[in-house]
Motif scaffolding. Structure first.
Motif, short mmCIF file in Angstrom:
data_model
loop_
_atom_site.label_atom_id
_atom_site.label_comp_id
_atom_site.label_asym_id
_atom_site.label_seq_id
_atom_site.Cartn_x
_atom_site.Cartn_y
_atom_site.Cartn_z
N GLU A 70 11.57 32.49 21.80
CA GLU A 70 12.56 33.31 21.22
C GLU A 70 13.26 34.27 22.17
OE1 GLU A 70 15.00 33.48 17.99
OE2 GLU A 70 13.95 31.86 19.07
N PHE A 71 12.22 34.95 22.75
CA PHE A 71 12.74 36.22 23.64
C PHE A 71 13.76 35.73 24.74
CE2 PHE A 71 12.14 38.48 27.58
CZ PHE A 71 12.70 39.69 27.39
N SER A 74 0.86 39.95 24.41
CA SER A 74 0.42 38.78 24.74
C SER A 74 1.21 37.62 24.13
CB SER A 74 -1.05 38.45 24.58
OG SER A 74 -1.09 38.28 23.30
N PRO A 75 1.28 36.41 24.83
CA PRO A 75 1.80 35.38 24.20
C PRO A 75 1.47 34.97 22.62
CG PRO A 75 1.11 34.55 26.11
CD PRO A 75 0.42 35.93 25.85
N PRO A 86 17.03 32.03 32.00
CA PRO A 86 16.03 31.24 32.62
C PRO A 86 14.73 31.55 32.24
CG PRO A 86 17.78 32.34 34.28
CD PRO A 86 17.83 33.10 32.99
N MET A 87 14.06 30.20 32.00
CA MET A 87 12.68 30.09 31.53
C MET A 87 11.72 30.78 32.93
SD MET A 87 10.35 30.29 29.37
CE MET A 87 11.12 29.39 27.85
N VAL A 88 10.95 31.68 32.40
CA VAL A 88 9.83 32.27 33.32
C VAL A 88 8.71 32.22 32.57
CG1 VAL A 88 11.48 33.49 34.85
CG2 VAL A 88 10.49 34.52 32.98
N PRO A 89 7.43 32.29 33.37
CA PRO A 89 6.21 32.27 32.50
C PRO A 89 6.11 33.81 31.84
CG PRO A 89 5.80 31.48 34.78
CD PRO A 89 7.30 31.95 34.67
N PHE A 90 5.25 33.75 30.64
CA PHE A 90 5.05 35.11 30.08
C PHE A 90 5.10 36.26 30.86
CE2 PHE A 90 2.46 38.50 28.25
CZ PHE A 90 3.51 38.79 26.86
N ASN A 91 5.95 37.52 30.70
CA ASN A 91 5.79 38.51 31.70
C ASN A 91 6.22 39.87 30.70
OD1 ASN A 91 6.68 40.71 33.48
ND2 ASN A 91 6.94 39.26 35.12
N ALA A 92 5.05 40.24 30.77
CA ALA A 92 5.09 41.72 29.92
C ALA A 92 6.20 42.76 30.19
CB ALA A 92 3.82 42.47 29.54
N GLU A 93 6.01 42.89 31.52
CA GLU A 93 7.25 43.83 31.94
C GLU A 93 8.78 43.33 31.69
OE1 GLU A 93 7.94 46.62 35.94
OE2 GLU A 93 7.31 44.53 36.31
N HIS A 94 8.95 41.94 31.71
CA HIS A 94 10.32 41.58 31.47
C HIS A 94 10.57 41.82 30.03
CE1 HIS A 94 11.72 38.62 34.77
NE2 HIS A 94 10.83 39.42 35.27
#
Length: 320
Positions: free
Chosen positions: A185-186, A177-178, A191-199
């Motif tokens: 930092e990741f 989770s966030p 390019p910024m995207v919303p938190f995505n565990a798969e990414h």
């Protein structure tokens, strides 16, 4: 008397590299610190290292603090590809020895910046590839030096996978989770995207963080052939492919063919008449089939099949 080491990125590759470094060097290497943007991973790996070694390494989520505040001699970098160059440059500028996973950089501009940082530093800089120390590849260098194969006109190298992990479908931790992952930092320069565990867990599937079949797997095959032939950079490269077997949102190909051509490889063994000159290396990859296709170096006098073992087949039409 002892090298103080840090490891940045402590998932599978980081821990594998760390185990190799500590195992081969023994008491000459001390693991001072480990660094990762995943606090849960940091805690788990720190506890595991303490259980094995008897001491608890310092943990840090920000690699910059590690370089600034810790007495570190050498750094292992095993992060997503888009962080390789920034971290390596920062470590070299701080006077640290660096071992970074392939690919060395994520784009061409970073390559020149990292080269300059390595040239300007007194520290050792190393990039990791597979098979350079494999006995069969050392034997292959001797075969080439003795001109056993004659003029090599075609090289075939391949990747064949047909399982989830081979297609970078890694396990996604159910508690991610966030709150446990420093998402900003990741992302870094991506390019910024919303938190995505798969990414985060399967970053190799996206160009923003990884380099697909080319940087992840072709780089190994190219490097191991280059360590045998010293053919250097090709004159031209063409490629084709697409996403044919894993249409799951990824944007890197899962089938890819690459053709590299040399008009006059610098270390090629030429036919006495100079009528035979030039070479092509074909890299063929699929993540939808696991049938084994071996690496072959095809010469005018024979063919070498090269992997963990080496076989040579004479050519019936050899003029030797």
């Amino acid at each position: 008397d002892r090298i103080n080491m840090a490891c940045v990125g402590v998932r599978s590759r980081g821990i594998t590299l760390l185990s190799s470094a500590l195992g081969s060097a023994g008491s000459k290497v001390h693991l001072d610190s480990i660094c990762d943007v995943d606090s849960r991973e940091l805690a788990d790996k720190s506890a595991a290292i303490e259980e094995i070694t008897g001491y608890k390494p310092h943990t840090e989520k920000d690699y910059r603090k590690l370089l600034d505040e810790r007495d570190i001699d050498a750094v292992i970098i095993a992060t997503p590809d888009h962080w390789h160059a920034p971290m390596a440059i920062a470590a070299l500028n701080a006077g640290k020895h660096v071992y970074v996973e392939k690919p060395m950089t994520h784009n061409i501009g970073e390559t020149y910046a990292l080269r300059d940082a390595a040239r300007d530093s007194d520290a050792v800089f190393m990039v990791g590839h597979q098979h350079r120390q494999t006995q069969s590849f050392l034997a292959a260098q001797d075969v080439i030096a003795k001109d056993v194969l004659g003029h090599i006109s075609l090289i075939q190298a391949n990747t064949n996978r047909n399982e989830d992990t081979g297609a970078w479908q890694y396990h996604i931790h159910e508690d991610a989770s966030p709150e446990t992952i420093d998402w900003d930092e990741f992302i870094g320069s991506a390019p910024m995207v919303p938190f995505n565990a798969e990414h985060f867990f399967r970053w190799r599937k996206w160009w923003a963080y990884g380099s697909g079949l080319s940087g992840d797997l072709l780089s190994h095959d190219y490097d191991r052939i280059n360590c045998v032939l010293n053919m250097g950079i090709p004159d031209s490269i063409t490629s084709s492919g697409g996403i044919y077997t894993h249409r799951d949102g990824r944007n890197v190909p899962d089938v890819m063919q690459v053709c590299m051509d040399w008009a006059d490889p610098p270390n090629a063994h030429r036919h006495p008449s100079d009528t035979k000159q030039g070479m092509t290396m074909v890299y063929s990859a699929t993540l939808g089939n696991g049938f084994t296709r071996s690496t072959k170096l095809m010469g005018s006098d024979g063919t070498m099949e090269l992997g963990n073992k080496l076989s040579i087949f004479t050519d019936a039409d050899s003029d030797k």
